[in-house]
Design a protein around this motif. Structure first.
Motif, PDB file in Angstrom:
ATOM      1  N   ILE A 130       0.870  -1.172   0.000  1.00  0.00           N
ATOM      2  CA  ILE A 130       0.000   0.000   0.000  1.00  0.00           C
ATOM      3  C   ILE A 130       0.909   1.225   0.000  1.00  0.00           C
ATOM      4  O   ILE A 130       1.855   1.286   0.792  1.00  0.00           O
ATOM      5  N   THR A 131       0.626   2.171  -0.882  1.00  0.00           N
ATOM      6  CA  THR A 131       1.389   3.421  -0.916  1.00  0.00           C
ATOM      7  C   THR A 131       0.397   4.573  -0.733  1.00  0.00           C
ATOM      8  O   THR A 131      -0.608   4.658  -1.430  1.00  0.00           O
ATOM      9  N   VAL A 132       0.703   5.434   0.237  1.00  0.00           N
ATOM     10  CA  VAL A 132      -0.150   6.579   0.532  1.00  0.00           C
ATOM     11  C   VAL A 132       0.661   7.848   0.316  1.00  0.00           C
ATOM     12  O   VAL A 132       1.711   8.023   0.937  1.00  0.00           O
ATOM     13  N   ASN A 133       0.195   8.701  -0.592  1.00  0.00           N
ATOM     14  CA  ASN A 133       0.821  10.004  -0.832  1.00  0.00           C
ATOM     15  C   ASN A 133      -0.112  11.077  -0.277  1.00  0.00           C
ATOM     16  O   ASN A 133      -1.279  11.150  -0.672  1.00  0.00           O
ATOM     17  N   ILE A 134       0.417  11.913   0.597  1.00  0.00           N
ATOM     18  CA  ILE A 134      -0.377  12.961   1.228  1.00  0.00           C
ATOM     19  C   ILE A 134       0.201  14.305   0.790  1.00  0.00           C
ATOM     20  O   ILE A 134       1.363  14.607   1.090  1.00  0.00           O
ATOM     21  N   GLU A 135      -0.614  15.062   0.084  1.00  0.00           N
ATOM     22  CA  GLU A 135      -0.183  16.378  -0.390  1.00  0.00           C
ATOM     23  C   GLU A 135      -0.650  17.418   0.616  1.00  0.00           C
ATOM     24  O   GLU A 135      -1.834  17.519   0.917  1.00  0.00           O
TER      25      GLU A 135
END
Length: 136
Positions: A130-135
């Protein structure tokens, strides 16, 4: 931008269950998944990380290890990065996202209500992740 990577099989948030006495409980697998994601998040965040308390955009990629029935040529193309295959079967994307958001509450952000934009994908790949990118 904060990027978190979890080398774990994606698990969907399930509803509470009831025992014979009518008491509500969560499946132990769901609790274990949530705790693992929290622990891995803390390990990846900088030591001076402060809980986010403003609007954020989130992009999540759920990668499921491909099935054995997938042709070898297709598996090879996926591993080489030449092909992306969506996973149109269960678990549901919204339930997967609920599990991640619940795990990140109090670790990355104050509350998942701060997420104002969400992009999520389910793919097949050579390993679960799982990859989570938070901008910010």
């Amino acid at each position: 931008m904060i990027t978190l990577t979890f080398p774990i099989k994606p698990l969907a948030k399930q509803s509470y269950r009831h025992n014979r006495n009518g008491m509500r409980y969560l499946d132990p697998a769901v609790i274990g998944f949530r705790d693992a994601v929290k622990w891995m998040s803390v390990q990846q965040l900088p030591p001076d990380h402060k809980l986010l308390d403003h609007a954020v955009k989130v992009c999540i990629d759920y990668v499921f290890q491909f099935t054995k029935s997938l042709p070898a040529a297709t598996r090879r193309q996926i591993c080489e990065g030449n092909m992306l295959i969506y996973k149109p079967t269960k678990p549901d994307l919204d339930n997967l996202t609920k599990a991640i958001f619940d795990a990140l509450n109090g670790v990355v952000w104050v509350d998942d209500a701060l997420v104002v934009s969400l992009t999520a994908n389910k793919w097949y790949g050579d390993r679960d992740q799982i990859t989570v990118n938070i901008e910010l």
